[in-house]
Design an enzyme around this catalytic site. Structure first.
Site, mmCIF file in Angstrom:
data_model
loop_
_atom_site.group_PDB
_atom_site.id
_atom_site.type_symbol
_atom_site.label_atom_id
_atom_site.label_comp_id
_atom_site.label_asym_id
_atom_site.label_seq_id
_atom_site.Cartn_x
_atom_site.Cartn_y
_atom_site.Cartn_z
ATOM 1 N N GLU A 167 -39.112 -1.984 -49.593
ATOM 2 C CA GLU A 167 -40.159 -2.602 -50.399
ATOM 3 C C GLU A 167 -40.954 -3.604 -49.560
ATOM 4 O OE1 GLU A 167 -38.685 -4.095 -54.083
ATOM 5 O OE2 GLU A 167 -37.983 -2.116 -54.730
ATOM 6 N N PHE A 186 -42.465 -9.435 -75.610
ATOM 7 C CA PHE A 186 -41.639 -8.428 -74.937
ATOM 8 C C PHE A 186 -40.143 -8.751 -74.992
ATOM 9 C CE2 PHE A 186 -45.826 -8.337 -72.991
ATOM 10 C CZ PHE A 186 -46.142 -6.997 -73.065
ATOM 11 N N GLU A 219 -37.454 -17.821 -51.525
ATOM 12 C CA GLU A 219 -38.514 -17.463 -50.593
ATOM 13 C C GLU A 219 -39.859 -17.845 -51.184
ATOM 14 O OE1 GLU A 219 -38.109 -13.276 -50.098
ATOM 15 O OE2 GLU A 219 -39.132 -12.782 -51.970
ATOM 16 N N GLU A 237 -37.489 -6.242 -49.203
ATOM 17 C CA GLU A 237 -36.069 -5.912 -49.290
ATOM 18 C C GLU A 237 -35.911 -4.406 -49.178
ATOM 19 O OE1 GLU A 237 -35.122 -7.535 -53.089
ATOM 20 O OE2 GLU A 237 -35.735 -5.744 -54.187
ATOM 21 N N ASN A 288 -41.032 -9.903 -63.213
ATOM 22 C CA ASN A 288 -40.523 -9.333 -61.957
ATOM 23 C C ASN A 288 -39.887 -7.962 -62.134
ATOM 24 O OD1 ASN A 288 -41.161 -11.864 -60.648
ATOM 25 N ND2 ASN A 288 -39.311 -12.679 -61.598
ATOM 26 N N LYS A 316 -29.619 -9.034 -50.101
ATOM 27 C CA LYS A 316 -30.992 -9.460 -49.832
ATOM 28 C C LYS A 316 -31.082 -10.471 -48.689
ATOM 29 C CE LYS A 316 -32.299 -6.945 -53.347
ATOM 30 N NZ LYS A 316 -30.999 -6.402 -53.748
ATOM 31 N N ASN A 359 -33.689 -1.314 -50.938
ATOM 32 C CA ASN A 359 -32.767 -0.890 -51.983
ATOM 33 C C ASN A 359 -32.012 0.333 -51.480
ATOM 34 O OD1 ASN A 359 -33.312 -2.762 -54.195
ATOM 35 N ND2 ASN A 359 -35.365 -1.887 -54.113
#
Length: 666
Positions: free
Chosen positions: A275, A348, A200, A288, A235, A116, A290
Site C-alpha cells: 500500500e 454510519f 506517523e 504498509e 480509515n 507495521k 498486507n
C-alpha cells in the site's frame, strides 16, 4: 494438489475461497462459532467444525482450536482469508510444525512485513520512501502526546498488528492523541491480541493506491496493476476500483516494480499487497504491506482475469507461477462497493438484526458487462454484533470507467436489503457525486463532501419528474387491480380517472395519464410529457421501468396513499392522489416527532464500555460522555452542547438496543 483445505475464517471471504476450491475439485472445511452455526459458509463447505463461543477471541483467533479442527478433519492446507489469523506468524509456525500447508506467505515474511513497525523499518533500510513517523513502542497516552508533538499534528495512531481500519485514529491535538491512543490500544487488543501502537504523520489530501503482487517459492514475482482505495470512512475502505483514474503508466510501473522488489527482499510467496500514499504530483510513499489476500481483490481479478485464490493455492502447493509480467494485461475497469451493516443516517453506526429481505442483483457475465457479488449472508440470516459489519462486496466491470460506474448504479438500485440499517443509499450517492465521477478524489473525500454525515441523496428536478411520472403510472395499475378484486364491480370495472396529483420532496405535480397496454404517457400541467413502459405488478418490491428510453430501477414499498421509493441514494415518500384528495391533504396537520433533545440515546446496538460523567456534572460541548463498543469498534459519544447530567441510566457492561436512553440532561 491438495485434496482438502480448511478455511480459517468466516463470512463472505470463507464463501469466496470455497467457490474457487470447489472449482478446483478440492474439498473444504469450515469452522464456526456459536453465532455462526447457521452461517452461509457453514452451509457451503463439505465439512464444518464448531470452535467455540461468539467472540473471535474465544473462537476464530484461538490457534489451538483451529489446529484441533485441522486434526479432526485431516485438512492438508489452510487458507486464512483476511483478518483473524491471516497475518499471525505463530499460526503459520504451528501449521508448519504440524506439516500442514499455509496458503499464504512463510512465517519470516509475515514477521517482517505483517507487523507495521517492522515493515516500515525494513522499507526504510531498502531505500523505499516512507511517511515520517515514530516506529518505536509507545508506553502510555502521555508518551503518545509527546511523540505526536515531535512528529507534528495531524498524526495517525495505528495498531502495529492492525488492519481493516481497526485500531486507527487521527489526532489533531493533544486531547485527541490521548483518547486516540487508548481507543486504538483497546481495539488492537480485542481484535488482534496485540496492543502495540505506533504513530506517523498524517498526510493531508492523499490518495490511497495499492499494488497487488504475486510471488512463488521459485524466485518469481509479478504485480497485477493497482487499486484505487481512496474512498474511505474512519480509515476503512468503502469503494475501490481498478485501475486508478489518477496513475499514468510510468508511475504504475515504478510502483509495481518497487512493490515486487520489497516482497522479494523478504522472500515473500503467495498474493500480497503493498500500500502507498500518493500525493497530487504522483509522488508515492510506502505505507504498509498486507501479507494476505485483500478484501478488494475482486477488482484486480476482474481487470486481469486472474483468480488470486487459485494462484495462492497453487503457490502453496509448490507450483511455479504460470505467467510473467509481460503476460499481465489490464482490461477494462472494475468497481467494488462494500455493503456494510451500518446506518448511514446515524453517522454510519453499526446495525444488527435479521435480514428480513436480502436479494442481491443477479450475477451476470456477458460481453461488455459483469456483475459480481461476494457475500456471506442470506435472507433470514442474522447479522451479529461480534464481527465486522461488512456483509457483501458488489462489483461491476465494463470496458471503461464511465460504463463501470453506470453498471454499479443500476446494480445498487437493484439490491434489496431489509431488516437492518445498511449503506446502500450512501454508495448510490457516491456513484452520482461529480467529484467521484471525474476521478477527483482523495482519502478525505467523505469527510469533505459529507461533513455533517449522510442525510440521503437530493435528486434533481428531472429525476424527481421521472419518478413522479413512474409512480403515477404504477398507482393507476394498482388502482385498476384493486377495483377488480374489491367486490364492487357489478360486472363493470369502476372508472379509474386519468387526472392525478403526485406529491414528493415538497413538490406537487398535476398529471394526466394516457394509458395503453404495457405503458403510459404521463403529461404534466406545464405541458411536458414522459413515456413510461414497465411490466411492474402491484406487490413487487422492485420496479424496472423504461422512462423516455432510459432504464429506471426503483425499490418500491407501500405507504398510505402512495409508495416509499428508494432510488439513487434517495428515500422518498410519494403520494399519488386524486385532485380532490390532494386538495384535502393540504389541510391536514403534520405529526410532530417526540422531543429527545435532553437525552443521550444509544445510536447503535452495543456494549457500554465506559461512563465518563456522573449525575450533577456540568458537561461542555464536545466533552466525552461515554464509550459504546459495537462490531469491534469503540465509539465515543460526546455532548452536543452545554448541559447538566440529571440521570445516568446505564453502566459499563450493559448491552443496549438502538435508541435506549443512556443518560438525561436538565
Amino acid at each position: 494438489m491438495f485434496k482438502k483445505i480448511l478455511i480459517a475464517n468466516r463470512g463472505e471471504i470463507a464463501c469466496r475461497v470455497i467457490k474457487t476450491a470447489r472449482a478446483m475439485g478440492i474439498q473444504t472445511v469450515a469452522i464456526y462459532s456459536d453465532a455462526d452455526r447457521n452461517a452461509l459458509h457453514v452451509r457451503m463447505a463439505d465439512e464444518a467444525v464448531h470452535i467455540g463461543p461468539p467472540p473471535a477471541s474465544e473462537s476464530y483467533i484461538v490457534i489451538d482450536k483451529v489446529m484441533e479442527a485441522i486434526r479432526q478433519t485431516g485438512a492438508e492446507a489452510v487458507h486464512p482469508g483476511y483478518g483473524f489469523l491471516s497475518e499471525n506468524a505463530k499460526f503459520a509456525e504451528a501449521l508448519e510444525a504440524a506439516g500442514v500447508a499455509f496458503i499464504g506467505p512463510p512465517k519470516g515474511a509475515i514477521e517482517a512485513m505483517g507487523d507495521k513497525i517492522t515493515s516500515k523499518k525494513l522499507a526504510q533500510e531498502a531505500g523505499v520512501s516512507t511517511v515520517p513517523g515514530y516506529m518505536g513502542l509507545i508506553e502510555d497516552a502521555e508518551d503518545a502526546v509527546k511523540i505526536s508533538n515531535e512528529v507534528g499534528y495531524p498524526v495517525m495512531i495505528k495498531a502495529s498488528a492492525g488492519g481493516g481500519g481497526k485500531g486507527m485514529r487521527i489526532a489533531w491535538n493533544d486531547d485527541e492523541a490521548r483518547e486516540g491512543f487508548q481507543s486504538s490500544k483497546n481495539e488492537a487488543a480485542s481484535s488482534f491480541g496485540d496492543d502495540r501502537i505506533f504513530i506517523e504523520k498524517f498526510v493531508t489530501q492523499p490518495r490511497h493506491i495499492e499494488i497487488q503482487v504475486l510471488c512463488d517459492s521459485h524466485g518469481n514475482g509479478i504485480y497485477l496493476g493497482e487499486r484505487e482505495c481512496s474512498i474511505q470512512r474512519r480509515n476503512q475502505k468503502v469503494i475501490e476500483e481498478a485501475p486508478s483514474p489518477f496513475l499514468d503508466e510510468e508511475t504504475r510501473k515504478a510502483m509495481g516494480e518497487q512493490a515486487v522488489a520489497l516482497a522479494q527482499a523478504v522472500d515473500y510467496t503467495s498474493a500480497g499487497t503493498v500500500e502507498f500514499i500518493v500525493d497530487g504530483d504522483r509522488n508515492f510513499y510506502f505505507l504498509e504491506m498486507n501479507t494476505r489476500l485483500q478484501v478488494e481483490h475482486p477488482v484486480t481479478e476482474l481487470i486481469t482475469g486472474v483468480d488470486l485464490v487459485e494462484q495462492m493455492i497453487r503457490v502453496a502447493n509448490g507450483e511455479t507461477l504460470s505467467m510473467t509480467q509481460e503476460d499481465v494485461k489490464l482490461n477494462g475497469w472494475a468497481m467494488e462497493c462494500r455493503l456494510y451493516a451500518e446506518d448511514p443516517y446515524r453517522n454510519f453506526l453499526p446495525s444488527i438484526g435479521r435480514l428480513t429481505r436480502y436479494r442481491p442483483p443477479e450475477e451476470v457475465s456477458v460481453e461488455g458487462a459483469i456483475v459480481r457479488n461476494d457475500t456471506g449472508v442470506y435472507e433470514g440470516g442474522e447479522i451479529s454484533m461480534y464481527y465486522d459489519p461488512m456483509i457483501a462486496k458488489l462489483c461491476t466491470w465494463a470496458p471503461d470507467r464511465g460504463a463501470a460506474i453506470e453498471g454499479m448504479r443500476v446494480a445498487l438500485d437493484s439490491f434489496e436489503v431489509e431488516g437492518i440499517g445498511h449503506n446502500l443509499p450512501f454508495l448510490s450517492a457516491v456513484m452520482d457525486h461529480p467529484k467521484f465521477v471525474s476521478g477527483d478524489i482523495t482519502t478525505a473525500f467523505i469527510a469533505e463532501e459529507y461533513p455533517e454525515g449522510f442525510e440521503g441523496a437530493k435528486l434533481d428536478e428531472a429525476s424527481l419528474r421521472r419518478i413522479a411520472a413512474s409512480c403515477a403510472a404504477m398507482h393507476r395499475v394498482a388502482e385498476i387491480r384493486r377495483t377488480r378484486i374489491s367486490g364492487r364491480m357489478d360486472n363493470h370495472e369502476r372508472k379509474i380517472g386519468d387526472d392525478w396529483n403526485v406529491a414528493l420532496e415538497g413538490r406537487s405535480y398535476d398529471v394526466t395519464i394516457a394509458a395503453r397496454r404495457g405503458g403510459a404517457t404521463v403529461t404534466f400541467a406545464d405541458g411536458g410529457s414522459v413515456e413510461v413502459v414497465s411490466d411492474w405488478t402491484p406487490g413487487d418490491h422492485l420496479a424496472r421501468l423504461d422512462v423516455d428510453g432510459t432504464l429506471l430501477v426503483l425499490k418500491v414499498g407501500k405507504v398510505s396513499g402512495g409508495f416509499r421509493i428508494r432510488s439513487r441514494g434517495a428515500d422518498l415518500k410519494v403520494h399519488v392522489r386524486t385532485p380532490r384528495q390532494a386538495e384535502l391533504a393540504q389541510r391536514m396537520p403534520e405529526k410532530q416527532p417526540p422531543d429527545t433533545s435532553k437525552m443521550l440515546l444509544c445510536p447503535m446496538p452495543g456494549l457500554i464500555v465506559k461512563i465518563n460523567v456522573e449525575v450533577g456534572d456540568e458537561v461542555q460541548e464536545g466533552q466525552a460522555l461515554c464509550t459504546v463498543e459495537a462490531m469491534k469498534m469503540e465509539n465515543i459519544l460526546r455532548a452536543e452542547r452545554r448541559a447538566v447530567v440529571s440521570a445516568v441510566n446505564a453502566g459499563p457492561g450493559d448491552s443496549l438496543a438502538v435508541d435506549e436512553v443512556i443518560m438525561e440532561f436538565e
